[in-house]
Design an enzyme around this catalytic site. Structure first.
Site, PDB file in Angstrom:
ATOM      1  N   ASP A  69       0.815  -1.208   0.000  1.00  0.00           N
ATOM      2  CA  ASP A  69       0.000   0.000   0.000  1.00  0.00           C
ATOM      3  C   ASP A  69       0.850   1.259   0.000  1.00  0.00           C
ATOM      4  OD1 ASP A  69      -2.265  -1.567   0.127  1.00  0.00           O
ATOM      5  OD2 ASP A  69      -2.441  -1.419   2.307  1.00  0.00           O
ATOM      6  N   TYR A 127       6.793 -10.030   6.664  1.00  0.00           N
ATOM      7  CA  TYR A 127       6.658  -8.607   6.932  1.00  0.00           C
ATOM      8  C   TYR A 127       7.242  -8.271   8.298  1.00  0.00           C
ATOM      9  CZ  TYR A 127       3.404  -7.922   3.024  1.00  0.00           C
ATOM     10  OH  TYR A 127       2.849  -7.835   1.773  1.00  0.00           O
TER      11      TYR A 127
END
Length: 280
Positions: A69, A127
């Site tokens: 994003d 992540y």
């Protein structure tokens, strides 16, 4: 489990006389409106594709292992493109790095193995989420590390994180905008630790790895864990949030600035132990 993964049987492969080039790259997401090319917004995918088109003299699109994003960073993203150019595959990293903005760096370039696809060949994604106490923030931490007035007890955070490991329905932590028909995901790693930045300041890190993640899943898990820990919520209560499969039971969604795509792996053996321990 891997046998449940619904991946396409057929997908685009290099055309006749073409080869597939695999790029591994890092980028500072604060300069981009995310990975995916979108209209006039500046994206990582669009920036690399435009430069490759200029280098190769032919419209060339890169395809990534997944999207990040707006504001989310990458330490090790992977993408590919197809070309009939005679340029040595390993030289694309050098050539691209002379033309790309400093906010994108190509770590390596190589010819991809037969049948490779940056997205559909992926076996795991990892992540990191980085956070600091506001009083310890340095000027260059802005938009790269998330700041909190205080940081919660790491032992409480890990009591929550351990519950996220395994195969679960993560509807609670999925954005209402997530289009996935199934919210079940395999989480191989879920843990908090303390690392030091280059200047010796402590940084709270959440590390998670899985087969795939839902839209805003990691940020929602992070925000919910942190704010639940501020209230000294029990692990049992946190577990009830997960099991409820109710988006309304999630707390805040953490800001994108502390999130990093840390690794994309194509190694089928890396988390084979998970299949053996949690397989059904």
């Amino acid at each position: 489990m891997r046998t449940d993964w619904k991946r396409p049987v057929n997908y685009s492969l290099p055309g006749e006389g073409e080869k597939r080039i695999m790029l591994r790259l890092a980028y500072d997401g604060s300069f981009f409106h995310g990975w995916q090319a979108q209209g006039n917004a500046v994206s990582v995918q669009g920036t690399i594709s435009e430069i490759l088109t200029d280098i190769l003299g032919k419209e060339t699109m890169v395809y990534g292992s997944g999207r990040t994003d707006r504001g989310v960073h990458a330490l090790s993203q992977v993408c590919h493109f197809d070309t009939s150019s005679s340029i040595e595959p390993s030289l694309f990293a050098l050539i691209l790095n002379t033309k790309l903005p400093k906010s994108i760096r190509i770590i390596s370039s190589s010819e991809a193995p037969e049948g490779f696809h940056a997205r559909f060949s992926t076996m795991s994604r990892e992540y990191w989420y980085l956070a600091k106490e506001a009083a310890l923030m340095l000027p260059w931490d802005s938009e790269r590390v998330s700041a909190f007035k205080l940081l919660p007890d790491i032992s409480i955070l890990n009591s929550y994180a351990s519950l996220l490991k395994g195969t679960h329905d993560f509807t609670t932590f999925a954005s209402a905008r997530d289009p996935s028909p199934s919210k079940v995901r395999d989480i191989y790693v879920s843990e908090w630790d303390i690392m030091n930045d280059n200047f010796g300041s402590p940084v709270l890190r959440y590390r998670t790895a899985g087969n795939a993640f839902l839209y805003h899943q990691v940020r929602s898990m992070v925000g919910t864990m942190i704010y639940a820990a501020f209230d000294n919520e029990s692990a049992e209560s946190f577990g009830a949030r997960l099991e409820s499969r109710d988006r309304n039971r999630a707390l805040r969604t953490a800001s994108p600035d502390g999130l990093y795509l840390a690794d994309v792996s194509y190694d089928a053996e890396k988390y084979q132990w998970f299949e053996e321990e949690y397989g059904r």
